[in-house]
Design a protein around this motif. Structure first.
Motif, PDB file in Angstrom:
ATOM      1  N   GLY A  52      11.038  -5.025  -2.396  1.00  0.00           N
ATOM      2  CA  GLY A  52      11.902  -4.869  -1.236  1.00  0.00           C
ATOM      3  C   GLY A  52      11.248  -4.376   0.042  1.00  0.00           C
ATOM      4  O   GLY A  52      11.904  -4.289   1.069  1.00  0.00           O
ATOM      5  N   ASN A  53       9.926  -4.050   0.033  1.00  0.00           N
ATOM      6  CA  ASN A  53       9.325  -3.546   1.277  1.00  0.00           C
ATOM      7  C   ASN A  53       8.654  -4.643   2.110  1.00  0.00           C
ATOM      8  O   ASN A  53       8.088  -4.358   3.164  1.00  0.00           O
ATOM      9  CB  ASN A  53       8.378  -2.366   1.023  1.00  0.00           C
ATOM     10  CG  ASN A  53       7.020  -2.748   0.450  1.00  0.00           C
ATOM     11  OD1 ASN A  53       6.740  -3.899   0.123  1.00  0.00           O
ATOM     12  ND2 ASN A  53       6.157  -1.756   0.304  1.00  0.00           N
ATOM     13  N   ASN A  54       8.686  -5.872   1.635  1.00  0.00           N
ATOM     14  CA  ASN A  54       8.161  -7.041   2.359  1.00  0.00           C
ATOM     15  C   ASN A  54       6.661  -6.987   2.647  1.00  0.00           C
ATOM     16  O   ASN A  54       6.177  -7.690   3.518  1.00  0.00           O
ATOM     17  CB  ASN A  54       8.944  -7.280   3.662  1.00  0.00           C
ATOM     18  CG  ASN A  54      10.392  -7.636   3.384  1.00  0.00           C
ATOM     19  OD1 ASN A  54      10.670  -8.411   2.464  1.00  0.00           O
ATOM     20  ND2 ASN A  54      11.311  -7.069   4.149  1.00  0.00           N
ATOM     21  N   VAL A  55       5.926  -6.141   1.931  1.00  0.00           N
ATOM     22  CA  VAL A  55       4.464  -6.128   2.019  1.00  0.00           C
ATOM     23  C   VAL A  55       3.950  -7.086   0.940  1.00  0.00           C
ATOM     24  O   VAL A  55       4.360  -6.973  -0.221  1.00  0.00           O
ATOM     25  CB  VAL A  55       3.906  -4.697   1.798  1.00  0.00           C
ATOM     26  CG1 VAL A  55       2.389  -4.708   1.729  1.00  0.00           C
ATOM     27  CG2 VAL A  55       4.407  -3.754   2.883  1.00  0.00           C
ATOM     28  N   PRO A  56       3.084  -8.029   1.289  1.00  0.00           N
ATOM     29  CA  PRO A  56       2.587  -8.985   0.291  1.00  0.00           C
ATOM     30  C   PRO A  56       1.819  -8.286  -0.842  1.00  0.00           C
ATOM     31  O   PRO A  56       1.122  -7.300  -0.612  1.00  0.00           O
ATOM     32  CB  PRO A  56       1.646  -9.897   1.079  1.00  0.00           C
ATOM     33  CG  PRO A  56       1.903  -9.622   2.512  1.00  0.00           C
ATOM     34  CD  PRO A  56       2.528  -8.271   2.620  1.00  0.00           C
ATOM     35  N   VAL A  57       1.951  -8.820  -2.044  1.00  0.00           N
ATOM     36  CA  VAL A  57       1.220  -8.312  -3.207  1.00  0.00           C
ATOM     37  C   VAL A  57      -0.161  -8.969  -3.197  1.00  0.00           C
ATOM     38  O   VAL A  57      -0.283 -10.177  -3.390  1.00  0.00           O
ATOM     39  CB  VAL A  57       1.951  -8.652  -4.526  1.00  0.00           C
ATOM     40  CG1 VAL A  57       1.191  -8.077  -5.717  1.00  0.00           C
ATOM     41  CG2 VAL A  57       3.374  -8.141  -4.511  1.00  0.00           C
ATOM     42  N   THR A  58      -1.193  -8.164  -2.938  1.00  0.00           N
ATOM     43  CA  THR A  58      -2.562  -8.685  -2.837  1.00  0.00           C
ATOM     44  C   THR A  58      -3.512  -8.069  -3.862  1.00  0.00           C
ATOM     45  O   THR A  58      -4.572  -8.623  -4.113  1.00  0.00           O
ATOM     46  CB  THR A  58      -3.147  -8.391  -1.446  1.00  0.00           C
ATOM     47  OG1 THR A  58      -3.212  -6.961  -1.280  1.00  0.00           O
ATOM     48  CG2 THR A  58      -2.300  -9.014  -0.341  1.00  0.00           C
ATOM     49  N   GLY A  59      -3.153  -6.904  -4.387  1.00  0.00           N
ATOM     50  CA  GLY A  59      -4.055  -6.191  -5.291  1.00  0.00           C
ATOM     51  C   GLY A  59      -5.238  -5.570  -4.568  1.00  0.00           C
ATOM     52  O   GLY A  59      -6.230  -5.204  -5.196  1.00  0.00           O
ATOM     53  N   GLN A  60      -5.148  -5.412  -3.245  1.00  0.00           N
ATOM     54  CA  GLN A  60      -6.309  -5.029  -2.442  1.00  0.00           C
ATOM     55  C   GLN A  60      -6.936  -3.694  -2.836  1.00  0.00           C
ATOM     56  O   GLN A  60      -8.153  -3.554  -2.772  1.00  0.00           O
ATOM     57  CB  GLN A  60      -5.979  -5.047  -0.959  1.00  0.00           C
ATOM     58  CG  GLN A  60      -5.066  -3.929  -0.496  1.00  0.00           C
ATOM     59  CD  GLN A  60      -4.750  -4.013   0.999  1.00  0.00           C
ATOM     60  OE1 GLN A  60      -4.980  -5.032   1.635  1.00  0.00           O
ATOM     61  NE2 GLN A  60      -4.209  -2.941   1.531  1.00  0.00           N
ATOM     62  N   ASP A  61      -6.162  -2.718  -3.265  1.00  0.00           N
ATOM     63  CA  ASP A  61      -6.748  -1.417  -3.610  1.00  0.00           C
ATOM     64  C   ASP A  61      -7.627  -1.521  -4.859  1.00  0.00           C
ATOM     65  O   ASP A  61      -8.740  -0.988  -4.888  1.00  0.00           O
ATOM     66  CB  ASP A  61      -5.655  -0.363  -3.809  1.00  0.00           C
ATOM     67  CG  ASP A  61      -4.956   0.004  -2.506  1.00  0.00           C
ATOM     68  OD1 ASP A  61      -4.647  -0.909  -1.714  1.00  0.00           O
ATOM     69  OD2 ASP A  61      -4.699   1.199  -2.280  1.00  0.00           O
ATOM     70  N   ILE A  62      -7.120  -2.212  -5.872  1.00  0.00           N
ATOM     71  CA  ILE A  62      -7.914  -2.369  -7.101  1.00  0.00           C
ATOM     72  C   ILE A  62      -9.058  -3.348  -6.878  1.00  0.00           C
ATOM     73  O   ILE A  62     -10.165  -3.133  -7.362  1.00  0.00           O
ATOM     74  CB  ILE A  62      -7.023  -2.777  -8.287  1.00  0.00           C
ATOM     75  CG1 ILE A  62      -6.166  -1.566  -8.660  1.00  0.00           C
ATOM     76  CG2 ILE A  62      -7.863  -3.257  -9.469  1.00  0.00           C
ATOM     77  CD1 ILE A  62      -5.333  -1.710  -9.884  1.00  0.00           C
ATOM     78  N   ARG A  63      -8.831  -4.394  -6.116  1.00  0.00           N
ATOM     79  CA  ARG A  63      -9.906  -5.343  -5.796  1.00  0.00           C
ATOM     80  C   ARG A  63     -11.050  -4.629  -5.070  1.00  0.00           C
ATOM     81  O   ARG A  63     -12.225  -4.849  -5.375  1.00  0.00           O
ATOM     82  CB  ARG A  63      -9.372  -6.506  -4.976  1.00  0.00           C
ATOM     83  CG  ARG A  63      -8.511  -7.459  -5.790  1.00  0.00           C
ATOM     84  CD  ARG A  63      -7.864  -8.535  -4.911  1.00  0.00           C
ATOM     85  NE  ARG A  63      -7.053  -9.415  -5.716  1.00  0.00           N
ATOM     86  CZ  ARG A  63      -7.510 -10.468  -6.404  1.00  0.00           C
ATOM     87  NH1 ARG A  63      -8.791 -10.776  -6.357  1.00  0.00           N
ATOM     88  NH2 ARG A  63      -6.694 -11.206  -7.130  1.00  0.00           N
ATOM     89  N   HIS A  64     -10.711  -3.757  -4.136  1.00  0.00           N
ATOM     90  CA  HIS A  64     -11.744  -3.003  -3.416  1.00  0.00           C
ATOM     91  C   HIS A  64     -12.518  -2.106  -4.389  1.00  0.00           C
ATOM     92  O   HIS A  64     -13.756  -2.033  -4.331  1.00  0.00           O
ATOM     93  CB  HIS A  64     -11.125  -2.177  -2.289  1.00  0.00           C
ATOM     94  CG  HIS A  64     -12.131  -1.331  -1.575  1.00  0.00           C
ATOM     95  ND1 HIS A  64     -13.036  -1.848  -0.676  1.00  0.00           N
ATOM     96  CD2 HIS A  64     -12.406  -0.005  -1.663  1.00  0.00           C
ATOM     97  CE1 HIS A  64     -13.816  -0.879  -0.231  1.00  0.00           C
ATOM     98  NE2 HIS A  64     -13.449   0.249  -0.813  1.00  0.00           N
ATOM     99  N   ALA A  65     -11.793  -1.425  -5.270  1.00  0.00           N
ATOM    100  CA  ALA A  65     -12.449  -0.551  -6.247  1.00  0.00           C
ATOM    101  C   ALA A  65     -13.394  -1.352  -7.147  1.00  0.00           C
ATOM    102  O   ALA A  65     -14.524  -0.915  -7.418  1.00  0.00           O
ATOM    103  CB  ALA A  65     -11.403   0.181  -7.087  1.00  0.00           C
ATOM    104  N   LEU A  66     -12.955  -2.509  -7.590  1.00  0.00           N
ATOM    105  CA  LEU A  66     -13.806  -3.350  -8.440  1.00  0.00           C
ATOM    106  C   LEU A  66     -15.010  -3.858  -7.660  1.00  0.00           C
ATOM    107  O   LEU A  66     -16.136  -3.875  -8.186  1.00  0.00           O
ATOM    108  CB  LEU A  66     -13.006  -4.522  -9.017  1.00  0.00           C
ATOM    109  CG  LEU A  66     -12.009  -4.145 -10.107  1.00  0.00           C
ATOM    110  CD1 LEU A  66     -11.101  -5.324 -10.435  1.00  0.00           C
ATOM    111  CD2 LEU A  66     -12.733  -3.653 -11.364  1.00  0.00           C
TER     112      LEU A  66
END
Length: 186
Positions: free
Chosen positions: A146-160
């Motif tokens: 409901g917050n209209n922010v796209p699901v990108t996985g960016q935080d975990i992708r950055h960590a990896l």
């Protein structure tokens, strides 16, 4: 929907070992045989949580994108299935097949693994390096139902990416937010 945050296990913690049954294959599997050569992502999820349903496709894409790079993903459900039968192992297998999980979906029937990881919510994420030392814990990204922010996985992708490139992760690690793990009644 409850908004329960992660407990944020201390960085550098060694991944607690476990042996659990994979609901997809029916085989009992241990962390040592499931871990990745370069990194391991463990996420606590369940079938019915709207926060998990919201990110399911990204979990599959993340696993596909990083598998060839030596990163293995492991999903674990620890919910009380007596009070939440939709999270039972047979239903877990159905969801895994329907969503196209390419990673094991393990059932923590005693909730001891969730307690060892200090997991609090679904989804709750942990990223370990090749020595199973915790490098990241917290959210997948800033998206929530409901917050209209796209699901990108960016935080975990950055960590990896930091682990794979042997660089320090200087990004703020924000707690995941989700439904609380459904603990057994005491």
């Amino acid at each position: 929907m409850a908004n329960t945050p992660s407990n944020m296990m201390p960085l550098g913690t060694t991944a607690p070992n476990f042996t659990l049954k994979d609901t997809i294959s029916g085989k009992t599997m241990a962390l040592d045989q499931l871990k990745g050569d370069k990194a391991t992502v463990i996420f606590f999820i369940c079938n019915h949580c709207p926060f998990v349903i919201h990110v399911n496709k990204q979990l599959v894409q993340l696993a596909k994108d990083y598998k060839a790079l030596g990163v293995n993903c492991i999903a674990i459900s620890s919910n009380d299935i007596l009070n939440y039968p939709q999270d039972a192992p047979d239903k877990m297998k159905q969801v895994a097949l329907q969503e196209g999980y390419i990673f094991p979906y393990l059932y923590d029937d005693t909730q001891s693994v969730a307690r060892a990881y200090d997991a609090a919510c679904t989804p709750d994420f942990y990223v370990f390096d090749n020595k199973l030392s915790l490098e990241y814990r917290g959210q997948l990204d800033d998206s929530r139902p409901g917050n209209n922010v796209p699901v990108t996985g960016q935080d975990i992708r950055h960590a990896l990416d930091c682990i794979l490139n042997n660089t320090e992760n200087l990004n703020l690690q924000k707690p995941s937010i989700g439904c609380n793990i459904k603990w057994f009644k005491e």
